[in-house]
Design a protein around this motif. Structure first.
Motif, PDB file in Angstrom:
ATOM      1  N   LYS A  80      23.884  28.224 -15.350  1.00 12.17           N
ATOM      2  CA  LYS A  80      25.179  28.336 -15.987  1.00 12.17           C
ATOM      3  C   LYS A  80      25.623  26.985 -16.536  1.00 12.17           C
ATOM      4  O   LYS A  80      25.460  25.954 -15.876  1.00 12.17           O
ATOM      5  CB  LYS A  80      26.235  28.833 -14.994  1.00 12.17           C
ATOM      6  CG  LYS A  80      25.985  30.234 -14.470  1.00 12.17           C
ATOM      7  CD  LYS A  80      26.165  31.281 -15.572  1.00 12.17           C
ATOM      8  CE  LYS A  80      26.055  32.690 -15.014  1.00 12.17           C
ATOM      9  NZ  LYS A  80      26.236  33.716 -16.076  1.00 12.17           N
ATOM     10  N   THR A 103      23.962  26.428 -10.722  1.00  7.73           N
ATOM     11  CA  THR A 103      23.500  27.773 -10.431  1.00  7.73           C
ATOM     12  C   THR A 103      24.691  28.729 -10.542  1.00  7.73           C
ATOM     13  O   THR A 103      25.838  28.305 -10.572  1.00  7.73           O
ATOM     14  CB  THR A 103      22.900  27.840  -9.025  1.00  7.73           C
ATOM     15  OG1 THR A 103      23.823  27.230  -8.092  1.00  7.73           O
ATOM     16  CG2 THR A 103      21.577  27.076  -8.958  1.00  7.73           C
ATOM     17  N   ALA A 104      24.417  30.012 -10.596  1.00  9.66           N
ATOM     18  CA  ALA A 104      25.476  31.004 -10.777  1.00  9.66           C
ATOM     19  C   ALA A 104      26.468  30.955  -9.617  1.00  9.66           C
ATOM     20  O   ALA A 104      26.063  30.888  -8.454  1.00  9.66           O
ATOM     21  CB  ALA A 104      24.871  32.393 -10.897  1.00  9.66           C
ATOM     22  N   PRO A 105      27.770  30.969  -9.903  1.00 11.47           N
ATOM     23  CA  PRO A 105      28.761  30.983  -8.823  1.00 11.47           C
ATOM     24  C   PRO A 105      28.610  32.218  -7.948  1.00 11.47           C
ATOM     25  O   PRO A 105      28.418  33.327  -8.450  1.00 11.47           O
ATOM     26  CB  PRO A 105      30.093  31.026  -9.589  1.00 11.47           C
ATOM     27  CG  PRO A 105      29.793  30.488 -10.947  1.00 11.47           C
ATOM     28  CD  PRO A 105      28.391  30.918 -11.239  1.00 11.47           C
ATOM     29  N   GLN A 106      28.691  32.005  -6.640  1.00 10.89           N
ATOM     30  CA  GLN A 106      28.609  33.128  -5.710  1.00 10.89           C
ATOM     31  C   GLN A 106      29.221  32.726  -4.371  1.00 10.89           C
ATOM     32  O   GLN A 106      29.206  31.546  -4.014  1.00 10.89           O
ATOM     33  CB  GLN A 106      27.161  33.562  -5.505  1.00 10.89           C
ATOM     34  CG  GLN A 106      26.251  32.477  -4.953  1.00 10.89           C
ATOM     35  CD  GLN A 106      24.819  32.952  -4.790  1.00 10.89           C
ATOM     36  OE1 GLN A 106      24.559  34.144  -4.692  1.00 10.89           O
ATOM     37  NE2 GLN A 106      23.895  32.025  -4.767  1.00 10.89           N
ATOM     38  N   PRO A 107      29.774  33.682  -3.633  1.00 16.24           N
ATOM     39  CA  PRO A 107      30.338  33.364  -2.323  1.00 16.24           C
ATOM     40  C   PRO A 107      29.288  32.703  -1.425  1.00 16.24           C
ATOM     41  O   PRO A 107      28.156  33.180  -1.331  1.00 16.24           O
ATOM     42  CB  PRO A 107      30.749  34.736  -1.771  1.00 16.24           C
ATOM     43  CG  PRO A 107      30.951  35.580  -2.984  1.00 16.24           C
ATOM     44  CD  PRO A 107      29.930  35.102  -3.975  1.00 16.24           C
ATOM     45  N   GLY A 109      27.894  29.887  -2.008  1.00 16.42           N
ATOM     46  CA  GLY A 109      27.046  28.983  -2.781  1.00 16.42           C
ATOM     47  C   GLY A 109      27.690  27.624  -2.967  1.00 16.42           C
ATOM     48  O   GLY A 109      28.778  27.348  -2.446  1.00 16.42           O
ATOM     49  N   TRP A 112      31.738  28.682  -6.506  1.00 14.72           N
ATOM     50  CA  TRP A 112      32.180  30.067  -6.454  1.00 14.72           C
ATOM     51  C   TRP A 112      33.444  30.194  -7.307  1.00 14.72           C
ATOM     52  O   TRP A 112      34.029  29.186  -7.725  1.00 14.72           O
ATOM     53  CB  TRP A 112      32.462  30.487  -5.007  1.00 14.72           C
ATOM     54  CG  TRP A 112      33.586  29.760  -4.344  1.00 14.72           C
ATOM     55  CD1 TRP A 112      34.902  30.140  -4.255  1.00 14.72           C
ATOM     56  CD2 TRP A 112      33.502  28.488  -3.670  1.00 14.72           C
ATOM     57  NE1 TRP A 112      35.638  29.202  -3.579  1.00 14.72           N
ATOM     58  CE2 TRP A 112      34.809  28.189  -3.205  1.00 14.72           C
ATOM     59  CE3 TRP A 112      32.466  27.586  -3.413  1.00 14.72           C
ATOM     60  CZ2 TRP A 112      35.090  27.012  -2.510  1.00 14.72           C
ATOM     61  CZ3 TRP A 112      32.749  26.421  -2.719  1.00 14.72           C
ATOM     62  CH2 TRP A 112      34.051  26.146  -2.271  1.00 14.72           C
TER      63      TRP A 112
END
Length: 213
Positions: A80, A103-107, A109, A112
């Motif tokens: 991203k 990297t892609a935002p994620q809970p 990570g 986020w």
């Protein structure tokens, strides 16, 4: 962890406009920023509001080079890139860096999204184009990024015709040295290579060519 900026005011109480130098909490800063129209960039740095001057070509052209370089790499590696996105770092710091590669935002990570869609956390790479803000970018912002363990931090000092690429080592930022070909190479993202001479000359073709060698 970053507390959600969720407190609300009674509608009868008008919000004050953001002013350069205001000392605010993150919650108050976001409420005022969201309420203002026509303001494209404002940042909270160690609890103090910073509102930069209009953007000149000295900033815009290097910014375009960096965006193209990171976009090309991100597209080929499923990463991203967020240009000029507000980044919530902690209760006293909300930056709006020129570019974020992560990297892609994620809970759970490194980064986020909060309930309002703001990016939170410590991205792998943050980039600032420092035309008139070098002292802030290399002092206040650097300290915050270091404290919150942003893995790599690149500052393009346009007035000095210099690019500083810092890597986090044992809790400290170490300035990366170019190889014998005059190139800097990310330690976090394999193949993310920056040709210093090409970048400083704003030679877009040569900058992109370094990603493919």
């Amino acid at each position: 962890m970053i507390a959600a900026a969720s407190s609300r005011r009674p509608r009868s109480v008008p919000l004050l406009p953001l002013e350069n130098g205001d000392m605010l909490t993150l919650t108050e800063f976001l409420l005022r920023y969201e309420d203002m129209t026509g303001v494209k960039k404002a940042q909270l740095i160690e609890g103090v509001v910073h509102m930069p001057s209009p953007v000149r070509i000295a900033h815009a052209e290097p910014d375009g080079v960096i965006q193209g370089w990171l976009f090309t790499y991100a597209a080929e590696h499923e990463l991203k890139i967020f240009p000029n996105a507000t980044l919530l770092l902690d209760p006293e710091n909300a930056f709006q860096p020129d570019a974020i590669l992560c990297t892609a935002p994620q809970p759970g990570g490194r980064v986020w999204l909060n309930k309002k869609g703001y990016l939170c956390g410590s991205p792998e790479l943050v980039v600032e184009i420092a035309a008139s803000t070098a002292s802030i970018d290399l002092r206040d912002k650097l300290r915050v990024y270091r404290r919150l363990e942003v893995a790599e931090y690149l500052v393009w000092r346009t007035a000095d015709q210099e690019i500083d690429w810092f890597v986090l080592e044992d809790g400290q930022y170490v300035k990366m040295k170019p190889d014998r070909h005059g190139k800097l190479r990310s330690r976090v993202f394999p193949g993310l290579v920056l040709d210093l001479a090409a970048a400083l000359a704003c030679d877009k073709a040569r900058v992109l060519a370094s990603l493919r060698r």
